[in-house]
Design an enzyme around this catalytic site. Structure first.
Site, PDB file in Angstrom:
ATOM      1  N   GLU A   1       9.427  -8.265   3.743  1.00 58.68           N
ATOM      2  CA  GLU A   1       9.087  -6.935   3.795  1.00 58.68           C
ATOM      3  C   GLU A   1       9.818  -5.843   4.888  1.00 58.68           C
ATOM      4  O   GLU A   1       9.008  -5.399   5.446  1.00 58.68           O
ATOM      5  CB  GLU A   1       7.541  -6.720   3.545  1.00 58.68           C
ATOM      6  CG  GLU A   1       7.054  -7.575   2.448  1.00 58.68           C
ATOM      7  CD  GLU A   1       5.551  -7.584   2.389  1.00 58.68           C
ATOM      8  OE1 GLU A   1       4.870  -7.018   3.320  1.00 58.68           O
ATOM      9  OE2 GLU A   1       4.805  -8.439   1.587  1.00 58.68           O
TER      10      GLU A   1
ATOM     11  N   ASN B   1      12.766 -11.710   1.572  1.00 56.98           N
ATOM     12  CA  ASN B   1      11.679 -11.588   0.472  1.00 56.98           C
ATOM     13  C   ASN B   1      10.930 -10.267   0.521  1.00 56.98           C
ATOM     14  O   ASN B   1      10.768  -9.773   1.727  1.00 56.98           O
ATOM     15  CB  ASN B   1      10.844 -12.551   0.765  1.00 56.98           C
ATOM     16  CG  ASN B   1       9.688 -12.832  -0.255  1.00 56.98           C
ATOM     17  OD1 ASN B   1      10.077 -13.135  -1.344  1.00 56.98           O
ATOM     18  ND2 ASN B   1       8.434 -12.976  -0.062  1.00 56.98           N
TER      19      ASN B   1
ATOM     20  N   HIS C   1       4.379  -9.633  -7.620  1.00 49.10           N
ATOM     21  CA  HIS C   1       3.030  -9.103  -7.675  1.00 49.10           C
ATOM     22  C   HIS C   1       3.139  -7.820  -8.469  1.00 49.10           C
ATOM     23  O   HIS C   1       3.541  -6.548  -8.354  1.00 49.10           O
ATOM     24  CB  HIS C   1       2.732  -8.643  -6.402  1.00 49.10           C
ATOM     25  CG  HIS C   1       2.407  -9.628  -5.195  1.00 49.10           C
ATOM     26  ND1 HIS C   1       1.571 -10.992  -5.322  1.00 49.10           N
ATOM     27  CD2 HIS C   1       2.891  -9.519  -4.042  1.00 49.10           C
ATOM     28  CE1 HIS C   1       1.826 -11.359  -4.422  1.00 49.10           C
ATOM     29  NE2 HIS C   1       2.566 -10.789  -3.770  1.00 49.10           N
TER      30      HIS C   1
ATOM     31  N   GLU D   1       5.699 -15.282  -5.186  1.00 51.88           N
ATOM     32  CA  GLU D   1       4.486 -14.568  -4.900  1.00 51.88           C
ATOM     33  C   GLU D   1       3.905 -13.984  -6.502  1.00 51.88           C
ATOM     34  O   GLU D   1       3.529 -12.905  -6.562  1.00 51.88           O
ATOM     35  CB  GLU D   1       4.373 -13.600  -4.142  1.00 51.88           C
ATOM     36  CG  GLU D   1       4.985 -14.118  -2.573  1.00 51.88           C
ATOM     37  CD  GLU D   1       4.527 -12.959  -1.590  1.00 51.88           C
ATOM     38  OE1 GLU D   1       3.835 -12.114  -1.477  1.00 51.88           O
ATOM     39  OE2 GLU D   1       5.378 -13.325  -0.574  1.00 51.88           O
TER      40      GLU D   1
ATOM     41  N   ASP E   1       2.203 -13.111  -9.384  1.00 50.25           N
ATOM     42  CA  ASP E   1       0.638 -13.025  -9.890  1.00 50.25           C
ATOM     43  C   ASP E   1       0.476 -11.917 -10.989  1.00 50.25           C
ATOM     44  O   ASP E   1       1.175 -10.966 -10.878  1.00 50.25           O
ATOM     45  CB  ASP E   1      -0.430 -12.886  -9.011  1.00 50.25           C
ATOM     46  CG  ASP E   1      -0.251 -12.095  -8.059  1.00 50.25           C
ATOM     47  OD1 ASP E   1       0.457 -11.137  -8.074  1.00 50.25           O
ATOM     48  OD2 ASP E   1      -0.546 -12.506  -6.684  1.00 50.25           O
TER      49      ASP E   1
HETATM   50  O1  G3I Z   1      -9.527 -18.019   6.933  1.00 46.94           O
HETATM   51  C1  G3I Z   1     -10.099 -16.893   7.145  1.00 46.94           C
HETATM   52  C2  G3I Z   1     -11.651 -17.120   7.130  1.00 46.94           C
HETATM   53  O2  G3I Z   1     -12.140 -18.282   7.902  1.00 46.94           O
HETATM   54  C3  G3I Z   1     -12.406 -15.774   7.484  1.00 46.94           C
HETATM   55  O3  G3I Z   1     -13.854 -16.110   7.229  1.00 46.94           O
HETATM   56  C4  G3I Z   1     -12.074 -14.916   6.590  1.00 46.94           C
HETATM   57  C5  G3I Z   1     -12.658 -13.508   6.816  1.00 46.94           C
HETATM   58  O4  G3I Z   1     -11.804 -12.352   6.751  1.00 46.94           O
HETATM   59  O5  G3I Z   1     -10.410 -14.580   6.547  1.00 46.94           O
HETATM   60  C6  G3I Z   1      -9.836 -15.734   6.352  1.00 46.94           C
HETATM   61  O6  G3I Z   1      -8.527 -15.400   6.533  1.00 46.94           O
HETATM   62  C7  G3I Z   1      -7.933 -14.819   5.348  1.00 46.94           C
HETATM   63  C8  G3I Z   1      -6.338 -15.291   5.159  1.00 46.94           C
HETATM   64  O7  G3I Z   1      -5.832 -14.694   4.097  1.00 46.94           O
HETATM   65  C9  G3I Z   1      -7.076 -16.756   4.635  1.00 46.94           C
HETATM   66  O8  G3I Z   1      -7.423 -16.926   3.287  1.00 46.94           O
HETATM   67  C10 G3I Z   1      -7.411 -13.324   6.077  1.00 46.94           C
HETATM   68  O9  G3I Z   1      -8.600 -12.509   6.193  1.00 46.94           O
HETATM   69  C11 G3I Z   1      -6.512 -12.627   4.990  1.00 46.94           C
HETATM   70  O10 G3I Z   1      -6.001 -11.517   5.597  1.00 46.94           O
HETATM   71  C12 G3I Z   1      -5.477 -13.662   4.805  1.00 46.94           C
HETATM   72  O11 G3I Z   1      -4.754 -12.794   3.462  1.00 46.94           O
HETATM   73  C13 G3I Z   1      -3.470 -13.165   3.211  1.00 46.94           C
HETATM   74  C14 G3I Z   1      -2.486 -12.044   3.405  1.00 46.94           C
HETATM   75  O12 G3I Z   1      -1.060 -12.356   2.898  1.00 46.94           O
HETATM   76  C15 G3I Z   1      -2.606 -11.489   4.596  1.00 46.94           C
HETATM   77  O13 G3I Z   1      -1.661 -12.254   5.256  1.00 46.94           O
HETATM   78  C16 G3I Z   1      -3.682 -13.714   1.670  1.00 46.94           C
HETATM   79  O14 G3I Z   1      -4.222 -14.719   1.725  1.00 46.94           O
HETATM   80  C17 G3I Z   1      -2.114 -13.981   1.133  1.00 46.94           C
HETATM   81  O15 G3I Z   1      -2.156 -14.268  -0.168  1.00 46.94           O
HETATM   82  C18 G3I Z   1      -1.325 -12.798   1.612  1.00 46.94           C
HETATM   83  O16 G3I Z   1       0.015 -13.116   0.885  1.00 46.94           O
HETATM   84  C19 G3I Z   1       1.001 -11.901   1.112  1.00 46.94           C
HETATM   85  C20 G3I Z   1       2.486 -12.722   1.428  1.00 46.94           C
HETATM   86  O17 G3I Z   1       2.199 -13.277   2.705  1.00 46.94           O
HETATM   87  C21 G3I Z   1       3.309 -11.433   1.583  1.00 46.94           C
HETATM   88  N1  G3I Z   1       3.368 -10.666   0.645  1.00 46.94           N
HETATM   89  C22 G3I Z   1       2.031  -9.930   0.188  1.00 46.94           C
HETATM   90  C23 G3I Z   1       1.050 -11.205  -0.042  1.00 46.94           C
HETATM   91  C24 G3I Z   1      -0.232 -10.285  -0.481  1.00 46.94           C
HETATM   92  O18 G3I Z   1      -0.888  -9.574   0.491  1.00 46.94           O
END
Ligand code: G3I
Length: 410
Positions: free
Chosen positions: A197, A240, A276, A305, A307
């Site tokens: 990105e 990506n 997405h 990615e 969905d």
């Molecule tokens: O694991 C913690 C948990 O312990 C805590 O209680 C909770 C409360 O906020 O957060 C959890 O972590 C989260 C993590 O995902 C694990 O599930 C983060 O808050 C959350 O911000 C994180 O989001 C991820 C996001 O990227 C940001 O990194 C998404 O799962 C993930 O699917 C998403 O993927 C991105 C790609 O990497 C890049 N392209 C876009 C895509 C969607 O945003």
């Protein structure tokens, strides 16, 4: 190969609801034609397959999705301490593992190989969670797509890096070298999202919210790709990004960057299109053209990615159903199946076989999707993935299988 689909059972409570268009920054409204098609097929489902519970299977299959493809068929997984972890011993961990083992040849760690997870302090790397996933992959003959070495996203850039005041080129190069080098000898991590990105929608480099651009200008991409190649000459290296599939300025800019890299001998193997997308946008024909445009560079192309939510999360009002604890209906599941099939077919049509880097669905079961917790903000349910909350394969999985088998999408 045909999966033996068992018709789902549908709660009477949601059968009366119909889809109405929602529009927003992410996509067009459902047309009135598609809305009425949805309502009528919903009613027909209601008369033919009404039953009592949504807990039974949408589909049962002994087949392996990945058998139908000559390229990696992947899925994003959670691990470590994340919710919905693939490796958890309790809960639905075993069902997740069964789903991955049966249907996918490749996995992308959805989070645990991002910058802040692997490199939380300047001199500290935390590989344990990723190593456990690598071990699982090795035990089951799967490969991993590493995600992602460089990403501007505030949450994922470690604090120490944001405040770094030394030589950025040396620092970034060392970050990439140490991470790629750690996984290089295992033959499980076969490809990487090196930079994620980096472009804005108008095709300019993302600047205001990228510490990398602010400290290094566009040279950071080249530094990262060169370091990755040196650390693992065998791994495929990808750029990506999202919003590429609809074509236009951003896709043109990514392709121009890749062509510039190739002309100057900067290593790059492929372009990843984050999938997405919406159920009605972009049109499959447009996506096919965009894939073909990227493939014309000669590079590999991945559909990453992927969905496809039922509702457009960017819409001011959601299409369907309007109560949070609703169930996915047969009619909507079938529509999603067709869309998954059309999107994968667009990929196959647009990318010559030798350049197909693979496809990856962004999560295993519906409730684990980032769309639910982040875009729908837990205020509205949706069903964007290939498995339902009980890890039963959905018609969407059949849609992917149909496409991989070269069948017409229905
Ligand atoms: O694991 C913690 C948990 O312990 C805590 O209680 C909770 C409360 O906020 O957060 C959890 O972590 C989260 C993590 O995902 C694990 O599930 C983060 O808050 C959350 O911000 C994180 O989001 C991820 C996001 O990227 C940001 O990194 C998404 O799962 C993930 O699917 C998403 O993927 C991105 C790609 O990497 C890049 N392209 C876009 C895509 C969607 O945003």
């Amino acid at each position: 190969m045909k999966f033996d689909l068992i018709r789902p059972v549908i709660l009477a409570g949601v059968l009366g609801a119909t889809a109405c268009g929602g529009s927003g920054s992410g996509g067009d409204s459902l047309s009135s034609a598609s809305s009425s098609a949805l309502s009528s097929s919903t009613s027909s489902a209601s008369s033919s397959s009404l039953s009592s519970s949504s807990a039974s299977s949408w589909a049962v299959s002994e087949e392996h999705l990945y058998d139908n493809a000559s390229f990696p068929v992947g899925v994003a997984v959670s691990a470590g301490n994340e919710s919905y972890s693939l490796l958890e011993e309790s809960g639905q961990g075993q069902k997740r593992r069964d789903a991955v083992i049966a249907h996918f040849s490749n996995m992308t760690p959805g989070n645990i190989m991002k910058m802040s997870y692997l490199h939380p302090e300047e001199n500290t790397y935390t590989f344990a969670d990723a190593d456990a996933l690598v071990q699982f992959a090795a035990d089951h003959g799967k490969t991993l797509h590493g995600h992602t070495l460089v990403w501007h996203s505030d949450y994922q850039v470690p604090g120490w890096m944001k405040n770094y005041s030394g030589d950025w080129q040396a620092m970034l190069s060392e970050h990439v070298t140490n991470i790629v080098g750690h996984f290089a000898s295992g033959e499980v991590v076969t490809s990487w999202d090196v930079v994620n990105e980096a472009f804005a929608e108008d095709g300019s480099y993302r600047s205001a919210d990228s510490v990398f651009y602010q400290n290094m200008g566009e040279s950071y991409l080249e530094v990262a790709f060169r370091a990755a190649r040196n650390a693992d000459p065998a791994a495929d290296l990808y750029y990506n990004d999202y919003n590429l599939a609809q074509g236009g300025a951003k896709l043109n800019a990514v392709i121009a960057m890749a062509e510039d890299f190739m002309a100057r001998g900067v290593p790059i193997d492929g372009i990843g299109f984050q999938g997405h997308i919406q159920i009605d946008w972009p049109a499959a024909s447009v996506m096919e053209q965009s894939f073909a445009q990227a493939a014309a560079t000669g590079l590999k192309v991945r559909l990453t990615e992927l969905d496809i939510p039922i509702n457009n999360p960017y819409s001011a009002s959601y299409s369907y159903p309007d109560n949070y604890h609703a169930e996915l209906t047969q009619a909507l599941a079938d529509r999603q199946k067709r869309r998954y099939c059309e999107v994968v077919t667009a990929y196959l049509n647009g990318v010559p076989e030798a350049q197909r880097g693979g496809i990856t669905v962004w999560g295993i079961e519906d409730p684990s999707s980032w769309l639910i917790s982040q875009l729908f903000a837990n205020k509205h349910d949706d069903w964007p993935l290939l498995f339902d909350k009980n890890l039963n394969p959905k018609p969407a999985l059949q849609g992917v299988a149909d496409a991989l088998n070269g069948q017409a999408c229905e």
